[in-house]
Design a protein around this motif. Structure first.
Motif, short mmCIF file in Angstrom:
data_model
loop_
_atom_site.label_atom_id
_atom_site.label_comp_id
_atom_site.label_asym_id
_atom_site.label_seq_id
_atom_site.Cartn_x
_atom_site.Cartn_y
_atom_site.Cartn_z
N GLU A 260 30.35 8.93 24.95
CA GLU A 260 29.75 10.13 24.36
C GLU A 260 30.61 11.37 24.56
OE1 GLU A 260 25.85 10.53 25.93
OE2 GLU A 260 25.09 8.69 24.97
N ARG A 261 31.72 11.26 25.24
CA ARG A 261 32.61 12.39 25.41
C ARG A 261 33.40 12.64 24.13
NH1 ARG A 261 35.39 10.23 30.88
NH2 ARG A 261 35.24 8.32 29.62
N ALA A 262 34.03 13.81 24.06
CA ALA A 262 34.85 14.13 22.89
C ALA A 262 35.98 13.11 22.77
CB ALA A 262 35.41 15.55 23.01
N LEU A 263 36.04 12.46 21.62
CA LEU A 263 36.94 11.31 21.47
C LEU A 263 37.67 11.41 20.13
CD1 LEU A 263 37.33 8.68 23.26
CD2 LEU A 263 36.02 7.51 21.50
N GLY B 34 54.50 -6.43 -0.71
CA GLY B 34 55.31 -7.52 -0.21
C GLY B 34 55.72 -7.38 1.24
N SER B 35 55.37 -6.28 1.89
CA SER B 35 55.74 -6.05 3.29
C SER B 35 54.59 -6.44 4.21
CB SER B 35 56.12 -4.59 3.52
OG SER B 35 57.22 -4.23 2.72
N SER B 36 54.92 -6.60 5.49
CA SER B 36 53.92 -6.90 6.51
C SER B 36 53.94 -5.80 7.56
CB SER B 36 54.20 -8.26 7.17
OG SER B 36 54.12 -9.30 6.20
N TYR B 37 52.77 -5.51 8.10
CA TYR B 37 52.63 -4.40 9.05
C TYR B 37 51.78 -4.84 10.23
CZ TYR B 37 54.32 -1.64 5.10
OH TYR B 37 55.06 -1.14 4.06
N LEU B 38 52.05 -4.21 11.36
CA LEU B 38 51.24 -4.39 12.57
C LEU B 38 50.55 -3.07 12.86
CD1 LEU B 38 50.80 -6.70 14.67
CD2 LEU B 38 52.40 -5.49 16.15
N VAL B 39 49.22 -3.09 12.93
CA VAL B 39 48.42 -1.86 13.04
C VAL B 39 47.72 -1.83 14.39
CG1 VAL B 39 46.59 -0.49 12.01
CG2 VAL B 39 48.09 -1.84 10.54
N TYR B 40 47.92 -0.71 15.11
CA TYR B 40 47.20 -0.44 16.36
C TYR B 40 46.18 0.66 16.11
CZ TYR B 40 50.40 -3.00 19.50
OH TYR B 40 51.11 -3.97 20.14
N VAL B 41 45.03 0.54 16.75
CA VAL B 41 44.03 1.61 16.80
C VAL B 41 43.80 1.93 18.27
CG1 VAL B 41 41.66 2.29 16.29
CG2 VAL B 41 42.95 0.93 14.64
N THR B 42 43.93 3.19 18.64
CA THR B 42 43.73 3.61 20.03
C THR B 42 42.63 4.63 20.11
OG1 THR B 42 45.39 5.36 19.87
CG2 THR B 42 46.16 3.20 20.59
N ALA B 43 41.86 4.57 21.20
CA ALA B 43 40.83 5.57 21.51
C ALA B 43 41.43 6.54 22.52
CB ALA B 43 39.58 4.91 22.06
N ASN B 44 41.21 7.84 22.31
CA ASN B 44 41.87 8.86 23.13
C ASN B 44 40.87 9.92 23.57
OD1 ASN B 44 44.92 8.16 22.19
ND2 ASN B 44 43.56 8.16 20.43
N LEU B 45 40.92 10.26 24.84
CA LEU B 45 40.23 11.44 25.35
C LEU B 45 41.16 12.65 25.24
CD1 LEU B 45 38.53 9.98 28.56
CD2 LEU B 45 37.42 10.54 26.40
N SER B 46 40.59 13.84 25.41
CA SER B 46 41.44 15.03 25.36
C SER B 46 42.46 15.03 26.48
CB SER B 46 40.57 16.29 25.42
OG SER B 46 39.80 16.28 26.62
N MET B 47 42.10 14.49 27.65
CA MET B 47 43.01 14.35 28.78
C MET B 47 42.96 12.90 29.26
SD MET B 47 44.36 17.35 29.28
CE MET B 47 45.03 17.20 30.94
N GLY B 48 44.09 12.36 29.62
CA GLY B 48 44.13 11.00 30.12
C GLY B 48 44.96 10.10 29.23
N LYS B 49 44.85 8.79 29.45
CA LYS B 49 45.65 7.82 28.73
C LYS B 49 44.82 7.14 27.65
CE LYS B 49 48.81 6.72 32.53
NZ LYS B 49 49.41 5.63 33.34
N PRO B 50 45.43 6.87 26.48
CA PRO B 50 44.71 6.15 25.42
C PRO B 50 44.61 4.67 25.72
CG PRO B 50 46.93 6.68 24.70
CD PRO B 50 46.76 7.32 26.05
N LEU B 51 43.59 4.02 25.15
CA LEU B 51 43.41 2.58 25.28
C LEU B 51 43.42 1.95 23.90
CD1 LEU B 51 40.68 2.23 28.05
CD2 LEU B 51 43.15 2.03 28.27
N PRO B 52 44.07 0.79 23.73
CA PRO B 52 44.21 0.19 22.40
C PRO B 52 43.12 -0.83 22.09
CG PRO B 52 45.66 -0.91 23.92
CD PRO B 52 44.91 0.13 24.73
N TYR B 53 42.82 -0.97 20.81
CA TYR B 53 42.04 -2.09 20.30
C TYR B 53 43.00 -3.25 20.07
CZ TYR B 53 37.88 0.79 19.34
OH TYR B 53 36.78 1.59 19.44
N GLN B 54 42.42 -4.39 19.65
CA GLN B 54 43.25 -5.53 19.29
C GLN B 54 43.99 -5.23 17.99
OE1 GLN B 54 41.06 -9.13 19.27
NE2 GLN B 54 42.83 -10.46 18.92
N THR B 55 45.24 -5.67 17.88
CA THR B 55 46.04 -5.33 16.71
C THR B 55 45.59 -6.10 15.48
OG1 THR B 55 47.65 -6.99 17.38
CG2 THR B 55 48.09 -4.72 18.03
N LEU B 56 45.96 -5.54 14.35
CA LEU B 56 45.67 -6.15 13.06
C LEU B 56 46.98 -6.31 12.30
CD1 LEU B 56 43.78 -7.00 10.67
CD2 LEU B 56 43.74 -4.57 10.05
#
Length: 516
Positions: A411-414, A477-499
């Motif tokens: 529930e924090r600012a994300l 015709g290209s392939s890509y690897l996609v990351y989604v990360t959750a971030n707080l205003s301060m601190g380190k981001p955490l990643p979801y599973q890649t797509l």
């Protein structure tokens, strides 16, 4: 040479000698040291000089002192002059008065930084069954680029403990006198450019050093290396470690950087810190590794601990929780960010976490894991991830793709960041897997070799808590690897599973699209 020079003069520490010399005249000075100390010999005029130790054929090669007031080029400094007899042969280059003075201190002893408080931490890891100890330490804050390191290892015997040496020279002297025959044989077998001190700190640095179990004092110099593996230690013994720095740009000035005492009677797992995301290695025997953590004394009962585990390269690992050698909990094999809630813990007690690969095939891949601990409901500097961290491919068109993921329950600012890497069809790059331990700050991500695009936005409020985003300007015709990360205003981001996105090679018209 001793027979050729009949002119002999005694030289005492801190007592200057003034003598009139004729050109090319030779003189021999005798100096006896009762203690081991840094030694500086000053000459008021340029002279030719040679120095011998304990009447051996080995010529000492002291470093030259920078010229200054009443000091000429050619003055000598011995960073550690061992206790014993020294012969100094001097030949005048011109007629005149000469002042010779031996001072029991290092010429850089008044370096202003030496008066500053400077202690660095020393970490140890015991392997009692292998009789090994791994010692690691931090960089010296005093010209770390020019600092070499020496470890003084003392085994504590009796109630009085080991002696406290005033400086590194006293430790070297005690180390040499511990086995005088072996050092005497080594010194006589070496070339004339070496001396007893060179046998100690000029030895090439090695990853492992074997200690003599019959000796209680050892000195190991590691050069610029900041870790050393010690072998053949005695179990059920206590050791004192003194770390000295040797400044290469200040005539080998030595200084005490840190001290610690280690009990070599059991394995000491590395302790984990609260509210910190720690990168741990799983490289022990058979790929298993144990780490410890202590429940804070301030927590109230009933207490619990939350653990966040992120296998770096998506390898399957298992975790067992131990207390007093008894298993109290364990997990199934997991390969993605996982939360563990440990209930019934007691304040002030110490627990162990044992990491191991799920099978033999995972042993080579399961080498690192990120771990965070907290006795609070939320991690202060880390966002909360949902139970399902899968990123879905909703729709792909000619040059765009729409992805979706479950929103964070935090529930924090994300905010969320979408990071796209190029995934070549040939010679797949190192990012062709989910690397949960990557540095996901935008500045670091943009430095990656196959980086394509990054975009961040604030968390959106939706009834079903589903977040969506459309990625534009993709190449058919290209392939890509996609990351989604959750971030707080301060601190380190955490990643979801890649797509992984595979774009169609042909796009017939603007309405052509693929649904998943």
């Amino acid at each position: 040479m001793l027979k050729d020079i009949d002119d002999v003069e005694d030289l005492y520490v801190d007592v200057p000698v003034r003598i009139a010399f004729e050109e090319r005249q030779k003189k021999r000075f005798l100096l006896n040291l009762n203690i081991s100390t840094p030694l500086t010999i000053l000459f008021s005029a340029p002279v030719g000089r040679k120095m011998y130790y304990n009447q051996t054929a080995n010529v000492l090669r002291p470093a030259a002192v920078a010229p200054g007031i009443d000091t000429a080029v050619g003055s000598l400094v011995l960073p550690c002059a061992l206790r014993g007899h020294y012969d100094l042969f001097v030949q005048a280059r011109q007629s005149g008065a000469l002042k010779v003075e031996a001072i029991a201190k290092h010429p850089q002893q008044n370096w202003p930084l030496l008066n500053s408080t400077h202690r660095i931490s020393i970490r140890t890891q015991n392997r009692v069954r292998k009789r090994q100890m791994i010692v690691k330490w931090e960089h010296s804050k005093f010209d770390y680029h020019a600092m070499h390191y020496c470890l003084v290892i003392q085994r504590i015997v009796g109630a009085t403990g080991p002696p406290n040496y005033n400086n590194f020279c006293e430790a070297v002297n005690a180390y040499v006198e511990q086995s005088p025959r072996s050092f005497a044989m080594a010194a006589t077998s070496c070339s004339t450019e070496n001396n007893l001190l060179s046998l100690i700190w000029s030895t090439p640095a090695k990853h492992e050093r074997r200690l003599n179990p019959r000796h209680n004092l050892h000195i190991v110099c590691t050069g610029k290396r900041r870790q050393q593996t010690l072998r053949r230690l005695l179990p059920k013994s206590n050791y004192r470690l003194d770390l000295y720095g040797v400044h290469q740009n200040r005539q080998n000035l030595t200084m005490l950087l840190g001290s610690t005492q280690v009990s070599f009677n059991r394995t000491h797992p590395t302790a984990l810190r609260q509210q910190a995301l720690s990168l741990l290695k799983i490289d022990g025997q058979h790929g298993a590794q144990i780490y410890s953590f202590k429940v804070p004394d301030t927590v109230t009962t009933p207490a619990y601990m939350r653990h966040l585990l992120l296998p770096c390269f998506g390898s399957e690992i298992r975790v067992r929780l131990l207390r007093q050698r008894k298993e109290i909990a364990k997990t199934d094999a997991f390969y993605c960010p996982t939360y563990i809630r440990q209930t019934g813990v007691k304040a002030g007690e110490r627990y162990l976490m044992r990491f191991e690969p799920s099978n033999e095939d995972e042993t080579l891949r399961a080498q690192k894991v990120l771990v965070a601990l907290s006795s609070e409901p939320l991690f202060r500097d880390l966002p909360e991830l949902p139970l399902n961290i899968t990123v879905f491919n909703v729709r792909t068109r000619c040059n765009r793709a729409t992805i979706a993921w479950n929103g964070s329950p935090d529930e924090r600012a994300l905010s969320y960041c979408i990071i796209v890497f190029n995934l070549p069809q040939r010679n797949r790059s190192v990012v062709d897997y989910t690397n949960y331990c990557m540095d996901f700050t935008p500045k670091r991500v943009m430095q990656q070799k196959n980086f394509v695009w990054v975009g961040c936005r604030e968390k959106q409020k939706s009834p079903d808590n589903i977040e969506t985003e459309t990625i534009l300007n993709l190449i058919p015709g290209s392939s890509y690897l996609v990351y989604v990360t959750a971030n707080l205003s301060m601190g380190k981001p955490l990643p979801y599973q890649t797509l992984t996105l595979h774009m169609a090679s042909q796009c017939l018209d603007g309405s052509h699209e693929t649904y998943y």
